[in-house]
Design a protein around this motif. Structure first.
Motif, mmCIF file in Angstrom:
data_model
loop_
_atom_site.group_PDB
_atom_site.id
_atom_site.type_symbol
_atom_site.label_atom_id
_atom_site.label_comp_id
_atom_site.label_asym_id
_atom_site.label_seq_id
_atom_site.Cartn_x
_atom_site.Cartn_y
_atom_site.Cartn_z
ATOM 1 N N PHE A 43 -7.419 -34.362 -7.431
ATOM 2 C CA PHE A 43 -7.551 -33.130 -8.210
ATOM 3 C C PHE A 43 -6.538 -32.108 -7.720
ATOM 4 N N GLU A 44 -6.030 -31.337 -8.674
ATOM 5 C CA GLU A 44 -5.125 -30.241 -8.323
ATOM 6 C C GLU A 44 -5.682 -28.953 -8.887
ATOM 7 N N PHE A 45 -5.551 -27.897 -8.131
ATOM 8 C CA PHE A 45 -6.040 -26.594 -8.582
ATOM 9 C C PHE A 45 -4.949 -25.560 -8.393
ATOM 10 N N HIS A 46 -4.803 -24.690 -9.393
ATOM 11 C CA HIS A 46 -3.890 -23.551 -9.282
ATOM 12 C C HIS A 46 -4.743 -22.297 -9.412
ATOM 13 N N ASN A 47 -4.773 -21.509 -8.373
ATOM 14 C CA ASN A 47 -5.652 -20.350 -8.417
ATOM 15 C C ASN A 47 -4.897 -19.060 -8.141
ATOM 16 N N PHE A 48 -5.291 -18.027 -8.876
ATOM 17 C CA PHE A 48 -4.689 -16.711 -8.704
ATOM 18 C C PHE A 48 -5.766 -15.721 -8.266
ATOM 19 N N SER A 49 -5.393 -14.854 -7.373
ATOM 20 C CA SER A 49 -6.329 -13.808 -6.993
ATOM 21 C C SER A 49 -5.556 -12.495 -6.904
ATOM 22 N N ALA A 50 -6.285 -11.421 -6.998
ATOM 23 C CA ALA A 50 -5.644 -10.103 -7.004
ATOM 24 C C ALA A 50 -6.638 -9.078 -6.484
ATOM 25 N N SER A 51 -6.121 -7.990 -5.987
ATOM 26 C CA SER A 51 -6.987 -6.932 -5.496
ATOM 27 C C SER A 51 -6.275 -5.603 -5.669
ATOM 28 N N THR A 52 -7.018 -4.589 -6.063
ATOM 29 C CA THR A 52 -6.434 -3.269 -6.118
ATOM 30 C C THR A 52 -7.500 -2.241 -5.789
ATOM 31 N N GLY A 53 -7.082 -1.165 -5.169
ATOM 32 C CA GLY A 53 -8.087 -0.174 -4.799
ATOM 33 C C GLY A 53 -7.470 1.076 -4.241
ATOM 34 N N MET A 54 -8.322 2.018 -3.947
ATOM 35 C CA MET A 54 -7.860 3.269 -3.377
ATOM 36 C C MET A 54 -8.837 3.773 -2.334
ATOM 37 N N GLU A 111 0.844 -1.179 0.000
ATOM 38 C CA GLU A 111 0.000 0.000 0.000
ATOM 39 C C GLU A 111 0.884 1.235 0.000
ATOM 40 N N TYR A 112 0.425 2.198 -0.734
ATOM 41 C CA TYR A 112 1.213 3.404 -0.920
ATOM 42 C C TYR A 112 0.355 4.596 -0.554
ATOM 43 N N ARG A 113 0.897 5.444 0.287
ATOM 44 C CA ARG A 113 0.171 6.628 0.726
ATOM 45 C C ARG A 113 0.659 7.831 -0.051
ATOM 46 N N TRP A 152 -4.693 10.217 0.509
ATOM 47 C CA TRP A 152 -4.857 9.297 -0.618
ATOM 48 C C TRP A 152 -4.068 8.038 -0.324
ATOM 49 N N LEU A 153 -4.708 6.913 -0.521
ATOM 50 C CA LEU A 153 -4.015 5.667 -0.270
ATOM 51 C C LEU A 153 -4.334 4.667 -1.385
ATOM 52 N N PHE A 154 -3.303 4.026 -1.892
ATOM 53 C CA PHE A 154 -3.486 3.005 -2.932
ATOM 54 C C PHE A 154 -3.066 1.657 -2.384
ATOM 55 N N GLU A 155 -3.744 0.629 -2.856
ATOM 56 C CA GLU A 155 -3.455 -0.701 -2.343
ATOM 57 C C GLU A 155 -3.501 -1.683 -3.499
ATOM 58 N N ALA A 156 -2.587 -2.632 -3.524
ATOM 59 C CA ALA A 156 -2.615 -3.657 -4.561
ATOM 60 C C ALA A 156 -2.024 -4.929 -3.997
ATOM 61 N N GLY A 157 -2.527 -6.056 -4.470
ATOM 62 C CA GLY A 157 -2.000 -7.317 -3.978
ATOM 63 C C GLY A 157 -2.259 -8.448 -4.946
ATOM 64 N N ILE A 158 -1.413 -9.481 -4.858
ATOM 65 C CA ILE A 158 -1.637 -10.693 -5.642
ATOM 66 C C ILE A 158 -1.451 -11.886 -4.725
ATOM 67 N N ARG A 159 -2.073 -12.982 -5.111
ATOM 68 C CA ARG A 159 -1.966 -14.184 -4.303
ATOM 69 C C ARG A 159 -2.067 -15.399 -5.213
ATOM 70 N N TYR A 160 -1.295 -16.429 -4.865
ATOM 71 C CA TYR A 160 -1.368 -17.688 -5.592
ATOM 72 C C TYR A 160 -1.714 -18.782 -4.590
ATOM 73 N N ASP A 161 -2.618 -19.676 -4.968
ATOM 74 C CA ASP A 161 -2.960 -20.810 -4.116
ATOM 75 C C ASP A 161 -2.925 -22.110 -4.905
ATOM 76 N N TYR A 162 -2.319 -23.104 -4.271
ATOM 77 C CA TYR A 162 -2.299 -24.442 -4.853
ATOM 78 C C TYR A 162 -3.077 -25.343 -3.913
ATOM 79 N N ASN A 163 -3.997 -26.145 -4.458
ATOM 80 C CA ASN A 163 -4.731 -27.110 -3.640
ATOM 81 C C ASN A 163 -4.657 -28.461 -4.320
#
Lengths: 799, 183
Positions: free
Chosen positions: A525-536, A467-469, A474-485
């Protein structure tokens, strides 16, 4: 920095001059900075005059006989950092003080990412205060969460309550219990969260999958349950709550005690017990709807500036009886129940818990360690262990009468670690990894085919958020995530089912052994999942802010969606999962405008959630057995769109009178079939007016009206062949019940028994008019009316 | 050296743990299942017996029960009926009728005759309290007609009841309908 700025900005000073020297007063309220709950027992001390008072139950204080002038006022509270404010006294002066209620272990450095409001800075987030949670001491977490606009519940009777956020529930709502993701078989509609509401001090809801630190699959949202942070100070305090209620002729007792030490050590113990008999609808007893639960928790640790650790253990056990009339034999019984309008079994009131009944027990153990590295950031590591045991008892005969029909044991081990770089004042970066192993064991001794198979599950996750102020507001936020199941199951399929589903063609490699009429299979079963978020987030002025967020979430199917197969006796329906079900992907755009001023406030939260390959369970037909025909509920995937708006606000009409308003609307559409989604909450509006007078022992009374509209958008009913009528009949299974209006009255007073002992008394009457109603999202709506009038008495003792 | 020992021990324990969890689960022995209901109807005073059967070997699996009717009833004849319930998922098949008769006060059969069928039924056996049980009954065929007869077994029901399913309540163990003819 930000905290201080917000405190300074949120101060209001009213000048009222009366022209007389040294007869003026300073009065106001001490509030928690985060959620504006009044802080009881805070000391307000005018240093120059050495005059001090304690705040009362509303956090109010008043100091008389002050001269004109400017003074230094010290405000202190045992759980907060002491603050000094400069106050100009010019006539009777009102001034509210806001305190940082949650002490972070390191006072000098502001740590972001640890406090509740920072779970996500840009997503829609609402919270419940300790006081609200205490009001629901004898209820469930789901009941309390309904106070938040946009949160509804999927219920099975009155005791099994699952929270739903913007219409999404089950595996799409993650419950984070004191930093631990609950693994309590949340996949089932009749599986309520296995935790004790009395162990929670604060609960907040983050709508949507934006909180990437914890998960990328919380497509509905996140319920964060936190305990109060302890101060590094020598102190001993506690509270005891007792609640009695007329509907169910029972109640609960909860007690908690905390000891903190100057050295940073702390100990906390909490216990609660609840017992209720049969609940009652306005016209009849809801036979077999009693319950009993027990919650115990113990916490210990040492928190210092540069490092610390916590050990937590909690145990929750619940025996919940399920409406006897909801246990039906076959489709004809279901048709009969729906048409008759009254439950098929009505017996005199009893405390006995008969069948059907659930018995669940949940153990949670956690060890957490943190290390702060000066000038760099903070490192955290955590291990947690959970064991969840579930028995479901059914209406059985003969030797099997006392044998559970479902006996599952879910064991989970999780390790996680993360690092936060917060040395820079306007940039913060956090990264972490997680590993999890889970085992499910389905006991074959039940004599009933397993609905959920034995499986091993392995999860791995990694995230990076920043996150960047930009400037102070004013504040910006961004993130990514990877999950393996990876899920590795061993399941018996009836050969006939295996072939009917077409698995013999799609998954022949899964078959391990052919036992004649059934097959032992090993689906992996195997799953590869990506998630992301961004906002202000933009702070507009002292009272208002705007948040905007886009979140991408991916959720792999849960065991129920993949493996369900067979007759679910307690629901009298055949549930069919599908091995072909794949990850669902959510794109959610949300905006939140919030203004919380002295006289009025408003929160406006519109959102749009587009979900590709949305997994849903709905009635699809009927299958015939020797016991008659049973409705079949099948899982399928479709593209879905959920859109809606949550609105809430308040207005302070006078110092005594206040009104509060909520409105929530959710629309869900199946885009493939071009029809409404099943189980979307109906629009709801809740309005209340409250009167309070501090002089009368903190007297407060409020009247609340809740209007739930009829859900006019539901999928069509299905047609099934009725053996008793010998023809195809419409099964009225999707028709929503009519709209309803409920009133509730609440009143409370507080008495200071001694300097350190405060007694708070409350009375509440729910469903004041004893209205007959049925709720669309109550799975028992086919069989019986919802609960009638309930008079609740509550005593709270703080010491 | 020590590290290698530790690692091999670790690997070994991993192997042991893995092999434990790889144990195949036991199949569930379904105990309360009724797969087959056979109703033998023997005419009083001799003649051709009629057998009605419903057989559903996959239980609540996708296959519907297989219904067979061996022949038609003779007009104006009284038949002695005997119902046999089996769990054929076990070998040898378990006779569930025994269990039903042991717990007679918690069970009752109901016979529903379709409007077009000219026939009557009467209970031939009772429970310990003198209330009808109905694993044995008489079937009085009337004039030539066709129609349906439904057999319903309930447990945990209200006893005594007025003879209707609605009044009896309880849980359905069996509900099967047969198309029959009287000639």
């Amino acid at each position: 920095m930000r905290t201080l700025l917000a405190i300074v900005l949120s101060l209001f000073v009213y000048h009222v001059s009366n022209g007389q020297q040294c007869q003026e007063a300073l009065y106001g309220q001490v509030l928690d900075f985060h959620d504006q709950t009044p802080l009881v027992g805070a000391t307000v001390h005018i240093l120059e005059l050495d005059k001090a008072v304690l705040t009362d139950f509303e956090g109010r204080f008043r100091i008389e006989d002050i001269c004109h002038g400017t003074y230094e006022v010290e405000v202190s509270h045992r759980l907060c950092r002491t603050l000094i404010f400069e106050v100009e006294i010019l006539g009777n002066t009102q001034r509210d003080f806001q305190m940082e209620h949650h002490l972070e272990e390191l006072e000098e450095v502001q740590v972001v990412g640890d406090l509740l409001p920072d779970v996500s800075n840009t997503a829609q987030e609402q919270r419940l205060s300790t006081q609200t949670l205490e009001n629901y001491s004898s209820g469930t977490l789901g009941d309390a969460l309904r106070e938040i606009s946009g949160v509804s519940t999927l219920k099975t009777g009155s005791n099994i309550v699952k929270p739903a956020i913007n219409g999404l529930t089950g595996s799409r709502v993650l419950i984070l219990n004191d930093g631990v993701r609950m693994q309590d078989m949340e996949w089932g509609d009749e599986h309520a969260p296995n935790l004790d509401i009395n162990a929670a001090d604060q609960v907040s809801v983050i709508k949507g999958p934006a909180a990437l630190k914890y998960a990328g699959d919380a497509i509905g949202g996140l319920v964060v349950i936190e305990r109060e942070r302890v101060a590094i100070a020598d102190s001993l305090f506690g509270k005891t709550l007792m609640t009695l209620m007329s509907n169910g002729w029972g109640g609960n007792v909860s007690t908690e005690i905390t000891r903190t030490f100057e050295s940073g050590w702390y100990l906390n113990g909490q216990a609660s017990f609840k017992r209720l008999g049969d609940r009652e609808a306005p016209d009849y007893v809801l036979s077999n709807t009693g319950m009993q639960d027990l919650g115990l928790s113990f916490h210990a640790g040492k928190r210092l500036i540069n490092q610390g650790w916590d050990f937590d253990y909690s145990y929750y056990q619940a025996d919940i009886a399920i409406l006897r009339a909801s246990h039906i034999g076959n489709v004809d019984d279901l048709i009969e129940s729906i048409n008759s309008g009254t439950p098929s079994v009505i017996e005199p009131f009893t405390y006995e818990l008969g069948v059907p009944r659930q018995e669940v027990a949940h153990h949670l153990g956690k060890f957490n360690y943190y290390l702060r590295i000066k000038g760099v950031g903070k490192w955290t590591a955590q291990y947690d262990f959970q064991n969840n045991r579930r028995f479901e008892y059914d209406v059985r005969v003969g030797a099997d009468r006392d044998k559970p029909a479902i006996d599952l044991e879910l064991t989970t081990h999780t390790v996680m670690t993360d690092f936060t770089w917060d040395a820079s004042s306007n940039l913060e970066v956090q990264a972490g990894v997680l590993g999890r192993y889970q085992n499910n064991f389905a006991n074959p001794d039940t004599g009933v085919r397993r609905l959920i198979p034995d499986y091993d599950k392995y999860d791995f996750g990694a995230f990076l958020i920043g996150e960047y102020r930009l400037k102070e507001n004013w504040l910006f936020e961004a993130g990514i995530r990877y999950d393996y199941n990876r899920i590795d199951a061993l399941k018996f399929y009836r050969t006939s089912r295996w072939e009917e589903r077409g698995y013999d063609e799609d998954f022949p490699e899964f078959v391990v052994e052919d036992l004649g009429t059934q097959l032992l299979t090993n689906p992996v079963f195997e799953f590869h999942n990506f998630s992301a978020s961004t906002g202000m987030r933009v702070i507009l002025d002292a009272d208002s802010e705007i948040r905007a967020n886009y979140a991408l979430g991916q959720r792999p199917p849960n065991p129920s969606e993949l493996f369900s197969d067979g007759l679910h006796h307690s629901a009298a329906r055949i549930e069919l999962g599908d091995l072909r079900i794949d990850t669902e992907t959510s794109h959610r755009i949300s905006v939140a405008y919030n203004r919380s001023g002295e006289r009025w406030g408003i929160t406006l939260e519109p959102y749009l959630n587009y979900i590709r390959d949305f997994i849903l369970l709905e009635p699809t037909g009927a299958e015939f057995t020797i016991r008659g025909a049973f409705p079949v509920w099948s899982y399928r995937q479709t593209d879905a769109r959920l859109a809606g708006v949550d609105l809430s606000g308040y207005y302070q009409w006078s110092p005594q009178w206040q009104s509060r308003h909520h409105f929530s609307l959710t629309k869900g559409n199946d885009l493939d079939q071009d029809e409404p989604l099943i189980n979307i909450p109906a629009p709801i509006t809740r309005n209340s007016v409250a009167f309070q007078k501090a002089e009368w022992h903190q007297f407060e009374v409020s009247l609340e009206g809740t209007y739930v509209f009829r859900q006019n958008e539901a999928p069509p009913n299905i047609f099934v062949f009725s053996p008793s009528q010998q023809e195809l009949v419409e099964l009225d299974i999707n028709t929503p019940p009519p709209a309803y209006f409920l009133m509730a009255l609440r009143a409370g007073m507080a008495f200071s028994l001694s300097e350190t002992l405060v007694l708070n008394t409350g009375i509440a009457v729910e469903n004041l008019a004893n209205t007959n109603y049925r709720e669309y999202l109550n799975r028992n709506r086919y069989f019986a009316d919802d609960m009638g009038r309930n008079i609740i008495l509550q005593l709270k003792l703080y010491y | 050296m020590k590290t290698i020992q530790f690692l091999s021990l670790f690997a070994l324990s991993g192997l042991v743990l893995t092999s434990c969890s790889d144990d195949d689960p036991e199949p569930v022995n379904e105990e309360e299942v009724i797969t087959t209901m056979t109703i033998n109807l023997v005419p009083q005073g001799g003649g051709t017996a009629v057998q009605l059967q419903s057989r559903d070997l996959d239980g609540d699996g996708p296959e519907p029960p297989v219904i067979t009717v061996s022949g038609n009833f003779s007009a104006r004849t009284v038949y002695d009926g005997r119902i046999v319930l089996l769990n054929e998922t076990e070998t040898p098949p378990e006779n569930i009728t025994v269990e039903v008769e042991e717990e007679a006060d918690e069970h009752q059969f109901f016979y529903t005759i379709g409007a077009s069928l000219s026939a009557q039924t009467e209970y031939s056996n009772v429970d310990g309290n003198g209330n009808p049980l109905g694993t044995q009954f008489t079937f009085s065929a009337g004039d030539e007609s066709t129609g349906q007869i439904t057999f319903t077994l309930r447990h945990d029901l209200k006893k005594p009841n007025d003879g209707t399913l609605a009044d009896a309540g309880g849980e359905t163990d069996i509900a099967q309908t047969f198309d029959v003819a009287i000639e």
